[in-house]
Design a protein around this motif. Sequence first.
Motif, short mmCIF file in Angstrom:
data_model
loop_
_atom_site.label_atom_id
_atom_site.label_comp_id
_atom_site.label_asym_id
_atom_site.label_seq_id
_atom_site.Cartn_x
_atom_site.Cartn_y
_atom_site.Cartn_z
N LYS A 104 -32.94 9.99 -15.98
CA LYS A 104 -31.72 9.33 -16.18
C LYS A 104 -31.82 8.26 -15.06
N GLN A 105 -32.30 8.27 -14.03
CA GLN A 105 -32.70 7.03 -13.36
C GLN A 105 -33.61 6.04 -13.94
N LEU A 106 -34.79 6.56 -14.45
CA LEU A 106 -35.64 5.91 -15.22
C LEU A 106 -34.97 5.20 -16.50
N THR A 107 -33.89 5.87 -17.11
CA THR A 107 -33.21 5.16 -18.27
C THR A 107 -32.47 4.04 -17.91
N VAL A 108 -31.82 4.13 -16.78
CA VAL A 108 -31.17 2.94 -16.27
C VAL A 108 -32.15 1.67 -15.97
N LEU A 109 -33.12 2.05 -15.28
CA LEU A 109 -34.06 0.94 -15.39
C LEU A 109 -34.63 0.43 -16.42
N THR A 110 -34.78 1.24 -17.63
CA THR A 110 -35.25 0.97 -18.81
C THR A 110 -34.01 -0.12 -19.34
N LEU A 111 -32.91 0.28 -19.39
CA LEU A 111 -31.89 -0.42 -19.87
C LEU A 111 -31.72 -1.76 -19.13
N ALA A 112 -31.82 -1.73 -17.80
CA ALA A 112 -31.69 -2.96 -16.93
C ALA A 112 -32.77 -4.02 -17.44
N GLU A 113 -34.19 -3.52 -17.86
CA GLU A 113 -35.04 -4.21 -18.30
C GLU A 113 -34.46 -5.35 -19.53
N ILE A 114 -33.61 -4.79 -20.25
CA ILE A 114 -33.24 -5.59 -21.68
C ILE A 114 -32.02 -6.12 -21.48
N ASN A 115 -31.23 -5.81 -20.57
CA ASN A 115 -29.76 -6.39 -20.30
C ASN A 115 -29.42 -6.25 -18.85
N LYS A 116 -28.81 -7.62 -18.43
CA LYS A 116 -28.13 -7.62 -17.07
C LYS A 116 -26.78 -7.01 -16.77
N VAL A 117 -26.25 -6.94 -17.97
CA VAL A 117 -24.89 -6.35 -18.09
C VAL A 117 -24.83 -5.44 -19.11
N LEU A 118 -24.52 -4.08 -18.18
CA LEU A 118 -24.81 -2.87 -18.87
C LEU A 118 -23.50 -2.23 -18.97
N PRO A 119 -22.82 -2.08 -20.28
CA PRO A 119 -21.45 -1.66 -20.53
C PRO A 119 -21.17 -0.11 -20.26
N TYR A 120 -20.45 -0.01 -19.51
CA TYR A 120 -20.16 1.85 -19.10
C TYR A 120 -20.34 2.47 -20.53
N ASP A 121 -19.53 2.31 -21.46
CA ASP A 121 -19.84 3.04 -22.60
C ASP A 121 -21.30 3.31 -22.93
N MET A 122 -22.22 2.21 -23.04
CA MET A 122 -23.59 2.61 -23.45
C MET A 122 -24.09 3.35 -22.40
N LEU A 123 -23.86 3.18 -21.08
CA LEU A 123 -24.49 3.79 -20.07
C LEU A 123 -23.97 5.42 -20.14
N MET A 124 -22.87 5.74 -20.23
CA MET A 124 -22.25 7.11 -20.51
C MET A 124 -23.09 7.79 -21.57
N GLN A 125 -23.10 7.13 -22.74
CA GLN A 125 -23.90 7.87 -23.91
C GLN A 125 -25.20 8.00 -23.81
N GLU A 126 -25.99 7.00 -23.09
CA GLU A 126 -27.39 7.13 -22.76
C GLU A 126 -27.61 8.03 -21.73
N LEU A 127 -26.96 8.37 -20.96
CA LEU A 127 -27.05 9.17 -19.69
C LEU A 127 -26.41 10.68 -19.88
N ASP A 128 -25.60 10.72 -20.92
CA ASP A 128 -25.00 12.20 -21.13
C ASP A 128 -23.71 12.35 -19.99
N VAL A 129 -22.97 11.31 -19.59
CA VAL A 129 -22.05 11.32 -18.59
C VAL A 129 -20.64 11.49 -19.37
N THR A 130 -19.89 12.10 -18.81
CA THR A 130 -18.47 12.21 -19.70
C THR A 130 -17.41 11.42 -19.28
N ASN A 131 -17.41 10.79 -18.01
CA ASN A 131 -16.48 10.03 -17.48
C ASN A 131 -16.94 8.89 -16.72
N VAL A 132 -15.97 7.71 -16.47
CA VAL A 132 -16.22 6.71 -15.56
C VAL A 132 -16.65 7.09 -14.11
N ARG A 133 -15.76 7.77 -13.44
CA ARG A 133 -16.05 8.37 -12.18
C ARG A 133 -17.68 9.03 -11.88
#
Length: 182
Positions: free
Chosen positions: A96-125
Amino acid sequence: MDIEQRQAEHIEYFVKQASTHNGASLANVVTQATSHSSLFAFSEIIAVPSVHELQGTENSVYLDLLKLFAHGTWSDYKSNAGHLPQLVPDQILKLKQLTVLTLAEINKVLPYDMLMQELDVTNVRELEDFLINECMYVGIVRGKLDQLRRCFEVQFAAGRDLRPGQLGSMIQTLTNWYYFRF
């Protein structure tokens, strides 16, 4: 000690470990490397001859696992979980940490909704806790959490291993940047 120095030491350690093992005994080395909390680069381990020799054997899933950690994401694992070893919690965290790095290679602004979907996280907190505690404090990313815009603005992200075929496009991008900056 900075993150690059720690990386180099961990890589050297696991390359030595992989060099002294072969076949089924490499499974433990791969599991330790992909679970290690401070190791985020795997290409040097993949390049070890005994690791390459796993290709086409009953233990090739460990080579595939190393390649996943070198170039893949949590979504890639979920898509291929039936063909890979089951991950332990430390490996899930690392991927999941590596996933964040991959997403950051592509975009410098990462929407929470995209991150929550990619990381299987259920809430903003939970997402913000993960980004702060497991990414920023570890030193693999720096940025700003924007609760109003519901995004993570990346200011720095550690690099990942180059994917096969990526070097040519990287050289072209740097060449373009160099020549067009004047």
